[in-house]
Design an enzyme around this catalytic site. Structure first.
Site, short mmCIF file in Angstrom:
data_model
loop_
_atom_site.label_atom_id
_atom_site.label_comp_id
_atom_site.label_asym_id
_atom_site.label_seq_id
_atom_site.Cartn_x
_atom_site.Cartn_y
_atom_site.Cartn_z
N HIS A 113 -1.08 -10.03 5.23
CA HIS A 113 -1.67 -8.58 4.55
C HIS A 113 -1.11 -8.51 3.29
O HIS A 113 -0.26 -7.84 3.17
CB HIS A 113 -1.05 -7.65 5.51
CG HIS A 113 -1.40 -6.06 5.10
ND1 HIS A 113 -2.61 -5.77 4.38
CD2 HIS A 113 -0.70 -5.09 5.60
CE1 HIS A 113 -2.75 -4.66 4.26
NE2 HIS A 113 -1.44 -4.00 4.67
N GLY A 155 -0.28 3.91 4.48
CA GLY A 155 0.92 4.51 4.12
C GLY A 155 1.14 6.03 3.70
O GLY A 155 0.32 6.20 2.89
#
Length: 445
Positions: free
Chosen positions: A397, A431
């Site tokens: 990722h 996030g």
């Protein structure tokens, strides 16, 4: 002047939240307040072709292989060299004049903003773009690559330009997740602001605990990710989307440089199994369930997507690889940021005029197995349609690149499956408490 004002009005409708939109008012969650930003880049109906000369189409999407940060094939490769490789690929492989591109938008996360923006501009010059082609970066955490593609789609739809490139870049070898230098004391009285600073691993534990995702379910998801990714490599599925990178690797002990060509994803472990995963200790919480084996890998990589108006693609004789149908970004509770896809996906699907049942394939970022499992269960998705070639647990990722990488992976798989595979979705958690999703339609090729 009136035309310019109208274009600006349309663009703002694409990019700004609209609380009066019925799509938004229909989305609710028992413990999470949602806000959404929607982008419509074409009209679609599952009963009709819905094609238009003004559709925003994708004519090329390429990526580098994904390498392990700090110890993989790109550990000695500079970020601008990685990006230059994919920028050059999308124009060379389509015989496009780089000077015709209206803008390059690059999603990137960890590097300081101005520094990375300059590196990306340098990469454009390396790739053969003239000084007349502008470039900017965008940062919406793990969705940055997809956000870059969505931004370009919105600008094309608004008429600001006809051709653009959405890209993504992350070099986690060189750039690291760091905590803020000074935290505002106000966070102690604003719980959700405080939770924006939670380590991502802790938010994964929160999802597992709050929604009952077991360690076994997480490990099973990890095994399946590696199994599917290994099968995809064996079948040669990634060859069409990966651009080989000629680079160097330096022996840390001797300092000797060796020239290499990187063309294969490094993180896939075909022999991953439940027995071995069960031996791993929790990585973030003593009694937790998130481990190094059921979370995404820290990686280096880049990807780029070439978009344009359908009429321009037809004029140039370029094959239509895919159609960008819709995009949505939603806000969720920062403490369980991983649930983002469970709410972004319905928003994007509905804005495309579709239902979940109309979606043939899903690419959902496996930031952590806990949030991936939760999102799939929450939406009751058919496992046979989700991450059919593995996901971030196996592939890695590279934060800013993942969204653009998923475009290449999804559209190539849809092309292989043919006319029975029409609509696909890309989604990820973000996030600080968000989720993003986009709906793509398979093209003519």
């Amino acid at each position: 002047m009136e035309k310019a004002i109208e274009r600006q009005r349309v663009l703002l409708q694409h990019l700004q939240p609209n609380s009066s939109n019925p799509i938004l008012s229909s989305l609710t969650h028992q413990s999470t307040d949602l806000t959404a930003s929607l982008c419509f880049a074409g009209s679609s109906s599952h009963g009709e072709s819905g094609t238009s000369e003004d559709d925003v189409v994708i004519v090329a999407a390429y990526r580098t292989a994904i390498c392990k940060a700090k110890r993989g094939g790109f550990k000695d490769t500079l970020p601008d060299d990685l990006l230059a490789t994919v920028l050059k690929a999308v124009t060379e492989k389509t015989n496009m004049d780089p000077g015709e591109v209206g803008e390059i938008v690059v999603g990137t996360v960890l590097a300081p903003g101005s520094e990375r923006a300059i590196e990306c501009r340098m990469a454009a010059f390396y790739a053969g773009f003239p000084e007349t082609v502008p470039l900017r970066t965008v940062n919406r955490q793990c969705s940055s690559g997809l956000q870059a593609v969505a931004d370009v789609a919105a600008y094309i739809k608004a008429g600001f330009y006809d051709i653009g490139i959405g890209a993504g870049l992350e070099c986690m070898t060189h750039d690291h997740i760091s905590r803020p230098r000074k935290i505002n004391p106000k966070v102690e009285t604003f719980a959700q602001a405080r939770d924006c600073h939670l380590p991502m691993g802790i938010t994964s534990e929160n999802v597992a605990q709050r929604y009952g995702v077991t360690r076994l379910e997480q490990d099973q998801a990890a095994v399946e990710s590696h199994k599917r990714a290994a099968a995809a490599v064996a079948a040669g599925k990634f060859r069409e989307e990966i651009v080989p990178v000629s680079t160097k690797i330096v022996d840390p002990k001797t300092g000797v440089e060796k020239k290499i060509i990187v063309s294969v994803d490094e993180g896939i472990r075909p022999n991953t199994n439940l027995t071995d995963l069960a031996k791993l200790k929790p990585a973030f919480k003593k009694d937790g369930s998130t481990t190094a084996g059921n979370a995404s890998q820290v990686s280096d990589g880049a990807a780029a997507v070439l978009l344009m108006k359908r009429r321009v693609a037809l004029q140039k004789g370029l094959p239509i690889f895919g159609i960008f149908r819709s995009f949505a970004a939603v806000g969720v509770d920062p403490a369980v940021m991983g649930v983002g896809p469970a709410f972004a996906i319905p928003a994007a699907v509905k804005s495309a005029g579709l239902e979940l049942g109309n979606i043939d394939l899903f690419e959902i970022n496996e930031a952590f197995a806990s949030q991936y499992v939760y999102s799939c269960k929450k939406l009751a998705l058919d496992p046979r349609k989700v991450n059919v070639s593995g996901g971030a647990i196996a592939l890695g990722h590279p934060l800013g690149a993942t969204g653009a990488r998923c475009v290449a992976t999804l559209l190539n798989e849809m092309k292989r499956r043919g006319k029975d595979c029409r609509f696909g979705v890309i989604s990820m958690c973000i996030g600080s408490g968000m989720g993003a999703a986009a709906v793509l339609e398979r093209g003519d090729c």
